[in-house]
Design a protein around this motif. Sequence first.
Motif, PDB file in Angstrom:
ATOM      1  N   VAL A   1      30.387  51.579  57.963  1.00 50.62           N
ATOM      2  CA  VAL A   1      31.506  51.848  57.055  1.00 50.62           C
ATOM      3  C   VAL A   1      31.756  53.347  56.934  1.00 50.62           C
ATOM      4  N   GLU A   2      30.669  54.135  56.908  1.00 54.90           N
ATOM      5  CA  GLU A   2      30.800  55.580  56.754  1.00 54.90           C
ATOM      6  C   GLU A   2      30.887  56.311  58.091  1.00 54.90           C
TER       7      GLU A   2
ATOM      8  N   GLU B   1      25.433  48.207  57.454  1.00 52.77           N
ATOM      9  CA  GLU B   1      26.770  48.230  56.858  1.00 52.77           C
ATOM     10  C   GLU B   1      27.156  49.650  56.448  1.00 52.77           C
ATOM     11  N   LYS B   2      26.267  50.369  55.804  1.00 50.71           N
ATOM     12  CA  LYS B   2      26.555  51.730  55.347  1.00 50.71           C
ATOM     13  C   LYS B   2      26.852  52.647  56.535  1.00 50.71           C
TER      14      LYS B   2
ATOM     15  N   THR C   1      20.533  50.839  56.435  1.00 51.79           N
ATOM     16  CA  THR C   1      21.511  49.779  56.182  1.00 51.79           C
ATOM     17  C   THR C   1      22.638  49.855  57.206  1.00 51.79           C
TER      18      THR C   1
ATOM     19  N   SER D   1      23.548  41.504  58.857  1.00 58.81           N
ATOM     20  CA  SER D   1      25.010  41.571  58.925  1.00 58.81           C
ATOM     21  C   SER D   1      25.560  40.597  59.958  1.00 58.81           C
TER      22      SER D   1
ATOM     23  N   SER E   1      18.433  44.990  59.285  1.00 57.55           N
ATOM     24  CA  SER E   1      19.713  45.041  58.576  1.00 57.55           C
ATOM     25  C   SER E   1      20.875  44.632  59.485  1.00 57.55           C
TER      26      SER E   1
ATOM     27  N   ILE F   1      18.486  56.329  56.706  1.00 57.94           N
ATOM     28  CA  ILE F   1      19.392  55.261  56.259  1.00 57.94           C
ATOM     29  C   ILE F   1      19.146  54.026  57.123  1.00 57.94           C
TER      30      ILE F   1
ATOM     31  N   PRO G   1      22.400  59.207  60.595  1.00 55.31           N
ATOM     32  CA  PRO G   1      21.826  58.284  59.599  1.00 55.31           C
ATOM     33  C   PRO G   1      20.322  58.491  59.426  1.00 55.31           C
TER      34      PRO G   1
END
Length: 521
Positions: free
Chosen positions: A20-21, A16-17, A14, A62, A58, A12, A9
């Motif tokens: 999820v990924e 959640e991203k 986030t 969440s 982040s 990145i 990441p």
Amino acid sequence: MIMARRQYPIGIQTFEKIRVEDMLYIDKTEYVYRMTHSDYPYVFLSRPRRFGKSLLVSTLQSYFEGRKDLFEGLAIEALEGEWTEYPVLHFSLAGGKHMAKDQLVRYLLFILKDNERRFGIESDLPDPNVRLLNLIRSVCEKTGRQAVVLIDEYDAPLLDVVHESENLSALRDIMRNFYSPLKDCEKMLRFVFITGITKFSQLSIFSELNNVANISMDEPYAGVCGITKEELVTQMSDDIKQLAGSLCLSPQATLERLTANYDGYHFTWPSPDVFNPFSLLTCLSKGKLGMYWFATGTPTYLVNMMRRFGVLPSQLGSVRAKAASFDAATETMTSLIPLLYQSGYLTIKDYDEETDVYTLDFPNKEIEVGLFDSLLPGYLDTAIDAGRVVVADMSVMLKRGRLGEALELLGKFLDTVPYCDNTNYEGHYQQMFYIIFALLTGYSIQVEVHTPKGRVDVVIETADTVYVIELKFNKSAQEALTQINSHRYAEAFAMKGKRIVKAGVNFVVNGRETALDWIVE
């Protein structure tokens, strides 16, 4: 068998991203639970840029939004039983850089409107502080729950003007005004989390909130951002093996390289070893070592503050200080140490409990080399690119024990450097000389080294050789060498058991031309 490389990441922020990924995520959720169940409803955390602060914010968002599905398999899953959902107000000040007063006010109104839209709230109040107060009250009334306020990079609008008293004062007043409702809204707030790089004491979050907890130097949170060495070797052993294959090294040798380049951060003492996460993950992704942290931004504000405090490049590095000296408020600091520490250019390397004194130094090679490289343009003007090539070639010469040839390369290069104003003094060339040699990786360099007989201008130490160098300006190399011998400077290094090479170096400035004269003994 070739292992499938997982996705890193990089850049990145986030949570959640990432989840999820199915990207790499170093589990920091135990810290999240600890913070959110502590005695302090207001928490402040300072860490250098690119260190994972925004990802932590982040993650908190969440968590407070009750996204239990995103935390499956993480430490907090076994700790949290309720997963209560709260309305979360998330403000990032990262976009508020390089702004005048009116621009900053408009930006604050923009990020307020973005949060209002998420909760279906309409408002045209023109004052950011009143609008923030209205937003907090409105979301509490609509949801029937206390609100959570997350403020990321709270100091971003101020960092670039920290050396400008007038602009700093004006922007600071705007930000103080914006944050002021947080105190009056205490009953409506479940949790407030604030991140930044530096500490500005005059902002309301520090001068008016009497219950804000600064956890930046608290031992339980030493590893809350970044990647600790334990996390690296236990959760990323396959990643190290893959990098080892790319570098044609053993996994152990690869770990040593990673440690030398990206490890070494300590935000309290005792502390686990903490790696710069951005540099580490970028290195693993690209399969090669590099100065990735500096590639994402030059420390302009730091260079400006060095000028303001009259700090020379040779004065950077190891320093001893009390915590109050390097954890001081940025706008009231009396030295550059707080900014160097809080920005990540210096870190804690040791602590003497008896005297309550910390030792600070460069965290690792990436920071040391990158910082000096960013200072080089101020001494080489437009010849910076050619200068970097010369530094690389000189490094090879020194590795082979050929100081004379290294100085010859430097001399030929100086013939091509454009004339600059304010360079007609010895100190300019001493600092340029220091920066150039500091960029030679694998060596130790010191300036104005004290010996029983006086001070040596420059001492360079390699694996098997100590170079004792005296600098002169518009005099002669012989005079410099004579001073080394007459003052017996070399004797101070005899016990090291290494070959000692003495060199007298003279910078000759004639009009707009610069030349180098030297003698090696």
